[in-house]
Design a protein around this motif. Structure first.
Motif, PDB file in Angstrom:
ATOM      1  N   UNK A  77      -7.069 -19.596 -44.816  1.00 16.58           N
ATOM      2  CA  UNK A  77      -6.390 -20.670 -45.625  1.00 16.58           C
ATOM      3  C   UNK A  77      -6.683 -22.115 -44.877  1.00 16.58           C
ATOM      4  N   UNK A  78      -7.218 -22.193 -43.756  1.00 14.30           N
ATOM      5  CA  UNK A  78      -7.436 -23.254 -42.992  1.00 14.30           C
ATOM      6  C   UNK A  78      -6.618 -22.990 -41.714  1.00 14.30           C
ATOM      7  N   UNK A  79      -5.343 -23.741 -41.599  1.00 16.27           N
ATOM      8  CA  UNK A  79      -4.767 -23.499 -40.172  1.00 16.27           C
ATOM      9  C   UNK A  79      -3.082 -23.837 -40.450  1.00 16.27           C
ATOM     10  N   UNK A  80      -2.368 -23.046 -39.801  1.00 18.52           N
ATOM     11  CA  UNK A  80      -0.727 -23.232 -39.896  1.00 18.52           C
ATOM     12  C   UNK A  80      -0.726 -23.871 -38.473  1.00 18.52           C
ATOM     13  N   UNK A  81       0.104 -25.060 -38.682  1.00 17.24           N
ATOM     14  CA  UNK A  81       0.697 -25.625 -37.644  1.00 17.24           C
ATOM     15  C   UNK A  81       2.131 -25.715 -37.089  1.00 17.24           C
ATOM     16  N   UNK A  82       2.475 -25.586 -35.802  1.00 13.66           N
ATOM     17  CA  UNK A  82       3.870 -25.797 -35.388  1.00 13.66           C
ATOM     18  C   UNK A  82       3.793 -26.893 -34.488  1.00 13.66           C
TER      19      UNK A  82
END
Length: 74
Positions: free
Chosen positions: A10-15
């Motif tokens: 889905x793209x990227x998850x960011x933390x």
């Protein structure tokens, strides 16, 4: 501010976390990092000049860490 980017379909998850503050955001980033590495993912510290350095452990001082799934070939 530092960021952990987890690449996915889905793209990227960011933390994001503040390297100077050991809070829940940093713990979440560290746990996510360690879980993915145990599953065979690759981790890199993204350099400002476009280069990357592979990481074997979580670096709270890294400006940007990218996690990518293992590369599958056929």
């Amino acid at each position: 501010m530092a960021v952990l980017r987890v690449l996915n379909v889905n793209g990227d998850e960011r933390v994001e976390w503040d390297p100077a503050v050991a809070d829940d955001r940093m713990r979440r980033a560290r746990l996510l990092f360690e879980a993915r590495l145990e599953s065979g993912w690759l981790a890199y510290e993204a350099g400002r000049d476009g280069t990357g350095t592979q990481l074997q452990g979580f670096d709270r001082e890294a400006g940007e860490i990218v996690l990518q799934p293992p590369i599958a070939g056929g």
